[in-house]
Every structure is written in structure tokens, then in C-alpha cells.
Design a protein around this motif. Structure first.
Motif, short mmCIF file in Angstrom:
data_model
loop_
_atom_site.label_atom_id
_atom_site.label_comp_id
_atom_site.label_asym_id
_atom_site.label_seq_id
_atom_site.Cartn_x
_atom_site.Cartn_y
_atom_site.Cartn_z
N MET A 82 0.84 -1.18 0.00
CA MET A 82 0.00 0.00 0.00
C MET A 82 0.89 1.25 0.00
O MET A 82 1.89 1.31 0.68
N VAL A 83 0.50 2.24 -0.75
CA VAL A 83 1.28 3.47 -0.86
C VAL A 83 1.02 4.35 0.35
O VAL A 83 -0.10 4.49 0.82
N ASN A 84 2.08 4.93 0.86
CA ASN A 84 2.01 5.83 2.00
C ASN A 84 1.04 6.98 1.69
O ASN A 84 1.11 7.59 0.63
N SER A 85 0.15 7.28 2.64
CA SER A 85 -0.84 8.35 2.40
C SER A 85 -0.16 9.70 2.21
O SER A 85 -0.64 10.54 1.47
N SER A 86 0.97 9.90 2.86
CA SER A 86 1.71 11.14 2.68
C SER A 86 2.22 11.26 1.24
O SER A 86 2.18 12.33 0.65
N LEU A 87 2.69 10.15 0.69
CA LEU A 87 3.14 10.14 -0.70
C LEU A 87 1.96 10.40 -1.63
O LEU A 87 2.07 11.19 -2.57
N CYS A 88 0.83 9.79 -1.35
CA CYS A 88 -0.38 10.02 -2.16
C CYS A 88 -0.79 11.49 -2.11
O CYS A 88 -1.17 12.06 -3.13
N SER A 89 -0.69 12.08 -0.94
CA SER A 89 -1.03 13.50 -0.80
C SER A 89 -0.08 14.37 -1.61
O SER A 89 -0.51 15.33 -2.27
N THR A 90 1.19 14.04 -1.57
CA THR A 90 2.18 14.80 -2.32
C THR A 90 1.91 14.69 -3.82
O THR A 90 1.98 15.69 -4.54
N ILE A 91 1.60 13.50 -4.28
CA ILE A 91 1.30 13.31 -5.71
C ILE A 91 0.11 14.19 -6.12
O ILE A 91 0.14 14.84 -7.16
N ALA A 92 -0.91 14.23 -5.27
CA ALA A 92 -2.08 15.06 -5.57
C ALA A 92 -1.73 16.54 -5.63
O ALA A 92 -2.20 17.27 -6.51
N VAL A 93 -0.88 16.99 -4.71
CA VAL A 93 -0.49 18.41 -4.70
C VAL A 93 0.36 18.74 -5.92
O VAL A 93 0.19 19.80 -6.54
N VAL A 94 1.27 17.85 -6.30
CA VAL A 94 2.09 18.08 -7.50
C VAL A 94 1.18 18.20 -8.73
O VAL A 94 1.37 19.10 -9.56
N GLN A 95 0.19 17.34 -8.83
CA GLN A 95 -0.75 17.43 -9.95
C GLN A 95 -1.48 18.77 -9.93
O GLN A 95 -1.62 19.43 -10.97
N GLU A 96 -1.93 19.16 -8.77
CA GLU A 96 -2.65 20.43 -8.62
C GLU A 96 -1.78 21.61 -9.04
O GLU A 96 -2.20 22.48 -9.81
N LYS A 97 -0.55 21.65 -8.54
CA LYS A 97 0.36 22.77 -8.84
C LYS A 97 0.77 22.77 -10.31
O LYS A 97 0.90 23.83 -10.92
N ALA A 98 0.98 21.60 -10.88
CA ALA A 98 1.38 21.52 -12.28
C ALA A 98 0.26 22.02 -13.19
O ALA A 98 0.52 22.70 -14.18
N ARG A 99 -0.97 21.69 -12.85
CA ARG A 99 -2.11 22.16 -13.65
C ARG A 99 -2.21 23.68 -13.64
O ARG A 99 -2.69 24.28 -14.59
N GLY A 100 -1.76 24.30 -12.55
CA GLY A 100 -1.88 25.75 -12.41
C GLY A 100 -0.72 26.54 -12.99
O GLY A 100 -0.64 27.75 -12.79
N LEU A 101 0.18 25.90 -13.71
CA LEU A 101 1.37 26.60 -14.19
C LEU A 101 1.25 27.24 -15.55
O LEU A 101 2.22 27.76 -16.07
N GLY A 102 0.12 27.21 -16.14
CA GLY A 102 -0.02 27.88 -17.43
C GLY A 102 -0.30 26.92 -18.56
O GLY A 102 -0.18 25.70 -18.43
N PRO A 103 -0.64 27.48 -19.70
CA PRO A 103 -1.10 26.67 -20.83
C PRO A 103 -0.05 25.73 -21.41
O PRO A 103 -0.37 24.62 -21.82
N GLU A 104 1.22 26.16 -21.45
CA GLU A 104 2.24 25.29 -22.06
C GLU A 104 2.37 23.98 -21.30
O GLU A 104 2.38 22.90 -21.89
N LEU A 105 2.44 24.06 -19.99
CA LEU A 105 2.59 22.85 -19.19
C LEU A 105 1.29 22.05 -19.17
O LEU A 105 1.32 20.83 -19.27
N ARG A 106 0.17 22.73 -19.05
CA ARG A 106 -1.12 22.02 -19.05
C ARG A 106 -1.32 21.22 -20.33
O ARG A 106 -1.81 20.10 -20.32
N LYS A 107 -0.93 21.82 -21.46
CA LYS A 107 -1.10 21.15 -22.75
C LYS A 107 -0.26 19.87 -22.81
O LYS A 107 -0.68 18.86 -23.34
N ARG A 108 0.93 19.91 -22.26
CA ARG A 108 1.83 18.75 -22.32
C ARG A 108 1.56 17.74 -21.20
O ARG A 108 1.94 16.59 -21.31
N LEU A 109 0.95 18.20 -20.13
CA LEU A 109 0.72 17.33 -18.97
C LEU A 109 -0.74 16.88 -18.88
O LEU A 109 -1.39 17.09 -17.88
N SER A 110 -1.22 16.25 -19.90
CA SER A 110 -2.59 15.78 -19.83
C SER A 110 -2.61 14.28 -19.51
O SER A 110 -1.71 13.55 -19.89
N GLY A 111 -3.61 13.87 -18.79
CA GLY A 111 -3.83 12.45 -18.52
C GLY A 111 -2.67 11.71 -17.90
O GLY A 111 -2.20 12.05 -16.82
#
Length: 159
Positions: free
Chosen positions: A1-30
Motif C-alpha cells: 500500500m502506498v504511503n498516504s503522505s506520498l499520495c497527498s504529495t502526488i495530488a499536490v504536484v498534480q494540482e500545482k502543475a495544472r496551475g502553471l499555465g497553458p504550455e505545461l497544461r497542454k503537455r501534462l494531460s492524462g
């Protein structure tokens, strides 16, 4: 089972990456976003020493990834685990690396440590060995591995 802290970090990285602008959002889909967040989080949690970003590339990686790391270090949920992560950009090959500086320093120190007698000779290959091949063989560091390396070189030279 994955550490919940690691899962939380993964979720925050996804959240922050989505908020970085169109260039990154376009390349970071799915799947790219999931893979990127997972790999970067493994470095932040000291599970991996480094990560070569090979899922996508950006026109201005230093600016974008500096902003991402700043955002992750500024967020109370991820500031501690990203304190020792840095972005390394190699412009000739247009490659980005994320490195955990604490683990990297430890790995570098470990290369100078002698092998313990409990380590079998068969496990010597688990350590990285760097070789520069020219007309003569020059071993760059790690001379304790010479006998093992010599056997490997002879094996490669044989047809």
C-alpha cells in the motif's frame, strides 16, 4: 500500500502543475501528469535520488520548473519534502532532471566507503562504475572495483 503522505504529495504536484499555465497544461494531460507527479514525488520523499523527465519537454523548462518547485516549497503540505529537491537542466540535450540533493550527497559519500567483507563479490556490480574507453583504459574513480571491472571489460572485448 502506498504511503498516504506520498499520495497527498502526488495530488499536490498534480494540482500545482495544472496551475502553471497553458504550455505545461497542454503537455501534462492524462497519463503524463500522473507519471510526472508520481516520479517527482518519489524524489521528494527520498525514495529515488533523481528523475530524468522524459515524458515531455518545454520551451522554457528552467522558468516553468523553478516556478513549480517554488510553489511546492511554498505550500505547507509539501514544503518539507521539496526543500531538498532541485531542477537541473542540461541545454545541449534539452533534458531536465529533478534531484534530491540529500540523497545525491549520500550516494557520492557512499562511493568512497570500502566494501564490507559481508558483501559477496557478485554484488559488486550493484555499484555504478564509470569507465572512459580510449586507446588505454582509464578508470575514473572507484579503484576498489578494478578486478571486477577488468573481468567485465575482458568479457565485452571477447567476440
Amino acid at each position: 500500500m502506498v504511503n498516504s503522505s506520498l499520495c497527498s504529495t502526488i495530488a499536490v504536484v498534480q494540482e500545482k502543475a495544472r496551475g502553471l499555465g497553458p504550455e505545461l497544461r497542454k503537455r501534462l494531460s492524462g497519463q503524463n501528469l500522473v507519471a510526472f507527479a508520481n516520479d517527482l514525488s518519489l524524489v521528494a520523499h527520498s525514495i529515488r535520488t533523481g528523475y530524468l523527465l522524459d515524458v515531455f519537454s518545454l520551451q522554457n523548462p528552467v522558468e516553468v520548473f523553478s516556478r513549480l518547485l517554488f510553489d511546492l516549497r511554498s505550500d505547507s503540505r509539501t514544503k518539507d519534502c521539496f526543500a531538498s529537491v532541485f531542477h537541473l537542466y542540461e541545454p545541449c540535450s534539452d533534458q531536465s532532471f529533478f534531484v534530491n540533493r540529500v540523497l545525491l550527497a549520500q550516494r557520492i559519500k557512499d562511493y568512497d566507503k570500502p566494501y564490507h567483507s559481508s558483501v559477496s563479490p557478485g554484488n559488486v556490480g550493484l555499484r555504478s562504475i564509470f569507465v572512459h574507453l580510449e586507446s588505454t583504459i582509464e578508470i575514473v574513480g572507484f579503484s576498489r572495483c578494478f578486478a571486477y571491472l577488468n573481468r567485465i571489460i575482458k568479457w565485452f572485448i571477447q567476440d
